[in-house]
Design a protein around this motif. Structure first.
Motif, PDB file in Angstrom:
ATOM      1  N   SER A 192       0.832  -1.213   0.000  1.00 13.17           N
ATOM      2  CA  SER A 192       0.000   0.000   0.000  1.00 13.17           C
ATOM      3  C   SER A 192       0.863   1.258   0.000  1.00 13.17           C
ATOM      4  O   SER A 192       0.419   2.313  -0.466  1.00 13.17           O
ATOM      5  N   ASP A 193       2.095   1.171   0.477  1.00 10.68           N
ATOM      6  CA  ASP A 193       3.000   2.323   0.467  1.00 10.68           C
ATOM      7  C   ASP A 193       3.511   2.649  -0.941  1.00 10.68           C
ATOM      8  O   ASP A 193       4.114   3.696  -1.147  1.00 10.68           O
ATOM      9  N   LEU A 194       3.289   1.752  -1.891  1.00 10.43           N
ATOM     10  CA  LEU A 194       3.778   1.946  -3.258  1.00 10.43           C
ATOM     11  C   LEU A 194       2.712   2.528  -4.191  1.00 10.43           C
ATOM     12  O   LEU A 194       2.963   2.687  -5.383  1.00 10.43           O
ATOM     13  N   ARG A 195       1.528   2.825  -3.654  1.00 15.59           N
ATOM     14  CA  ARG A 195       0.482   3.438  -4.496  1.00 15.59           C
ATOM     15  C   ARG A 195       1.017   4.715  -5.106  1.00 15.59           C
ATOM     16  O   ARG A 195       1.755   5.456  -4.477  1.00 15.59           O
ATOM     17  N   GLY A 196       0.643   4.966  -6.332  1.00 20.78           N
ATOM     18  CA  GLY A 196       1.131   6.137  -7.055  1.00 20.78           C
ATOM     19  C   GLY A 196       2.333   5.826  -7.927  1.00 20.78           C
ATOM     20  O   GLY A 196       2.767   6.669  -8.705  1.00 20.78           O
ATOM     21  N   GLU A 197       2.880   4.617  -7.801  1.00 20.21           N
ATOM     22  CA  GLU A 197       4.011   4.187  -8.613  1.00 20.21           C
ATOM     23  C   GLU A 197       3.595   2.974  -9.435  1.00 20.21           C
ATOM     24  O   GLU A 197       2.734   2.201  -9.020  1.00 20.21           O
ATOM     25  N   VAL A 198       4.199   2.798 -10.590  1.00 23.70           N
ATOM     26  CA  VAL A 198       4.068   1.533 -11.305  1.00 23.70           C
ATOM     27  C   VAL A 198       5.046   0.582 -10.614  1.00 23.70           C
ATOM     28  O   VAL A 198       6.186   0.955 -10.322  1.00 23.70           O
ATOM     29  N   VAL A 199       4.593  -0.634 -10.325  1.00 26.16           N
ATOM     30  CA  VAL A 199       5.411  -1.589  -9.578  1.00 26.16           C
ATOM     31  C   VAL A 199       5.567  -2.869 -10.399  1.00 26.16           C
ATOM     32  O   VAL A 199       4.588  -3.392 -10.935  1.00 26.16           O
ATOM     33  N   VAL A 200       6.791  -3.332 -10.495  1.00 25.88           N
ATOM     34  CA  VAL A 200       7.097  -4.611 -11.126  1.00 25.88           C
ATOM     35  C   VAL A 200       7.492  -5.564 -10.003  1.00 25.88           C
ATOM     36  O   VAL A 200       8.461  -5.323  -9.288  1.00 25.88           O
ATOM     37  N   VAL A 201       6.707  -6.624  -9.830  1.00 27.89           N
ATOM     38  CA  VAL A 201       6.958  -7.618  -8.782  1.00 27.89           C
ATOM     39  C   VAL A 201       7.485  -8.875  -9.447  1.00 27.89           C
ATOM     40  O   VAL A 201       6.808  -9.463 -10.294  1.00 27.89           O
ATOM     41  N   ASN A 202       8.689  -9.283  -9.048  1.00 33.47           N
ATOM     42  CA  ASN A 202       9.332 -10.455  -9.633  1.00 33.47           C
ATOM     43  C   ASN A 202       9.588 -11.488  -8.549  1.00 33.47           C
ATOM     44  O   ASN A 202      10.278 -11.213  -7.567  1.00 33.47           O
ATOM     45  N   PHE A 203       9.009 -12.677  -8.717  1.00 30.31           N
ATOM     46  CA  PHE A 203       9.284 -13.801  -7.818  1.00 30.31           C
ATOM     47  C   PHE A 203      10.483 -14.549  -8.386  1.00 30.31           C
ATOM     48  O   PHE A 203      10.482 -14.918  -9.563  1.00 30.31           O
ATOM     49  N   TRP A 204      11.506 -14.791  -7.545  1.00 25.05           N
ATOM     50  CA  TRP A 204      12.749 -15.377  -8.013  1.00 25.05           C
ATOM     51  C   TRP A 204      13.375 -16.219  -6.898  1.00 25.05           C
ATOM     52  O   TRP A 204      12.963 -16.157  -5.739  1.00 25.05           O
ATOM     53  N   ALA A 205      14.390 -16.994  -7.257  1.00 18.10           N
ATOM     54  CA  ALA A 205      15.139 -17.806  -6.291  1.00 18.10           C
ATOM     55  C   ALA A 205      16.549 -18.046  -6.817  1.00 18.10           C
ATOM     56  O   ALA A 205      16.778 -18.043  -8.028  1.00 18.10           O
ATOM     57  N   SER A 206      17.465 -18.268  -5.905  1.00 15.80           N
ATOM     58  CA  SER A 206      18.859 -18.497  -6.297  1.00 15.80           C
ATOM     59  C   SER A 206      19.036 -19.813  -7.046  1.00 15.80           C
ATOM     60  O   SER A 206      19.944 -19.945  -7.855  1.00 15.80           O
ATOM     61  N   TRP A 207      18.173 -20.791  -6.800  1.00 16.66           N
ATOM     62  CA  TRP A 207      18.283 -22.099  -7.433  1.00 16.66           C
ATOM     63  C   TRP A 207      17.617 -22.141  -8.813  1.00 16.66           C
ATOM     64  O   TRP A 207      17.664 -23.150  -9.503  1.00 16.66           O
ATOM     65  N   CYS A 208      17.010 -21.056  -9.221  1.00 12.49           N
ATOM     66  CA  CYS A 208      16.235 -21.002 -10.460  1.00 12.49           C
ATOM     67  C   CYS A 208      17.125 -20.640 -11.645  1.00 12.49           C
ATOM     68  O   CYS A 208      17.715 -19.558 -11.685  1.00 12.49           O
ATOM     69  N   VAL A 209      17.207 -21.527 -12.621  1.00 12.74           N
ATOM     70  CA  VAL A 209      18.031 -21.320 -13.810  1.00 12.74           C
ATOM     71  C   VAL A 209      17.533 -20.109 -14.607  1.00 12.74           C
ATOM     72  O   VAL A 209      18.318 -19.250 -15.006  1.00 12.74           O
ATOM     73  N   ALA A 210      16.243 -20.015 -14.843  1.00 16.09           N
ATOM     74  CA  ALA A 210      15.685 -18.912 -15.627  1.00 16.09           C
ATOM     75  C   ALA A 210      15.822 -17.572 -14.900  1.00 16.09           C
ATOM     76  O   ALA A 210      15.917 -16.528 -15.539  1.00 16.09           O
ATOM     77  N   CYS A 211      15.846 -17.597 -13.566  1.00 14.29           N
ATOM     78  CA  CYS A 211      16.031 -16.352 -12.800  1.00 14.29           C
ATOM     79  C   CYS A 211      17.423 -15.774 -13.064  1.00 14.29           C
ATOM     80  O   CYS A 211      17.583 -14.555 -13.182  1.00 14.29           O
ATOM     81  N   ARG A 212      18.388 -16.625 -13.152  1.00 14.35           N
ATOM     82  CA  ARG A 212      19.751 -16.193 -13.480  1.00 14.35           C
ATOM     83  C   ARG A 212      19.787 -15.600 -14.894  1.00 14.35           C
ATOM     84  O   ARG A 212      20.412 -14.582 -15.137  1.00 14.35           O
ATOM     85  N   GLU A 213      19.057 -16.225 -15.807  1.00 13.68           N
ATOM     86  CA  GLU A 213      18.997 -15.774 -17.194  1.00 13.68           C
ATOM     87  C   GLU A 213      18.345 -14.385 -17.305  1.00 13.68           C
ATOM     88  O   GLU A 213      18.796 -13.536 -18.060  1.00 13.68           O
ATOM     89  N   GLU A 214      17.275 -14.146 -16.543  1.00 13.42           N
ATOM     90  CA  GLU A 214      16.534 -12.892 -16.690  1.00 13.42           C
ATOM     91  C   GLU A 214      17.079 -11.744 -15.847  1.00 13.42           C
ATOM     92  O   GLU A 214      16.734 -10.591 -16.079  1.00 13.42           O
ATOM     93  N   HIS A 215      17.934 -12.029 -14.880  1.00 12.81           N
ATOM     94  CA  HIS A 215      18.377 -11.005 -13.929  1.00 12.81           C
ATOM     95  C   HIS A 215      18.969  -9.759 -14.599  1.00 12.81           C
ATOM     96  O   HIS A 215      18.595  -8.637 -14.226  1.00 12.81           O
TER      97      HIS A 215
END
Length: 192
Positions: A49-72
């Protein structure tokens, strides 16, 4: 038994390189859950709720995730590109150890002052967002409404295009789904 394990590995491995895409989800058009999540590396918790007024990009990620490393690198580049446009990035660590997540950021880099990294200790955020695996990325408008979702590793053109659409007051166009990597020990789910 071994044949089933090999077949599962082949199916799973073949999906890791699937194109990421904007996907339809019943969450599009709904308010982002008003959660408070602890900061990954100390500091004040994040409340959506503190982020209202901003566009927010929420990314779920993990260190063990191969694709997360690719997209970082793409996530960092898009965050940097839109730093002065009122866009905030929130990286939510998904079913991972804090030390491993911090090590991932030490190795791969951190975003600037418009990028917050938080934990999801009870997977409450993952459940509220309907996360099946990682990476999954949500784009939220200035009113706190979810406007887009990317399943699979984001690319700069895909993510920047979705952010541009939301900044312009439009919903990103949906396309066919990609794949995500489930948490270790969880079954693979093909979402196509």
């Amino acid at each position: 038994m071994a044949v089933a394990a090999v077949a599962t590995g082949v199916v799973f491995g073949s999906r890791l390189d699937a194109d990421p895409s904007l996907v339809e989800t019943p969450l599009i058009g709904t308010a982002v859950p008003d959660l408070e999540l602890p900061a990954l590396e100390g500091g004040a918790p994040l409340r959506f709720s503190d982020l209202r007024g901003e566009v927010v990009v929420v990314n779920f990620w993990a260190s063990w995730c191969v694709a997360c490393r690719e997209e970082h690198p793409a996530l960092l580049a898009v965050a940097d590109t839109y730093r002065d446009a009122g866009v905030t990035f929130v990286g939510i660590v998904y079913q991972d150890e804090q030390d491993a997540a911090v090590g991932f950021l030490d190795e791969m880099g951190r975003g600037g002052d418009n990028y917050r990294y938080v934990t999801d200790p009870d997977s409450t955020a993952a459940l509220d967002f309907g996360v099946f695996g990682v990476p999954e990325t949500f784009i939220i408008d200035r009113d706190g409404v979810i406007r887009g979702k990317i399943t699979g590793a984001s690319t700069f053109p895909l993510l920047a295009g979705a952010v541009e659409e939301v900044l312009a007051g439009r919903d990103p166009q949906s396309r066919t789904s990609g794949s995500v990597q489930p948490a270790p020990g969880e079954p693979y789910v093909d979402r196509e």
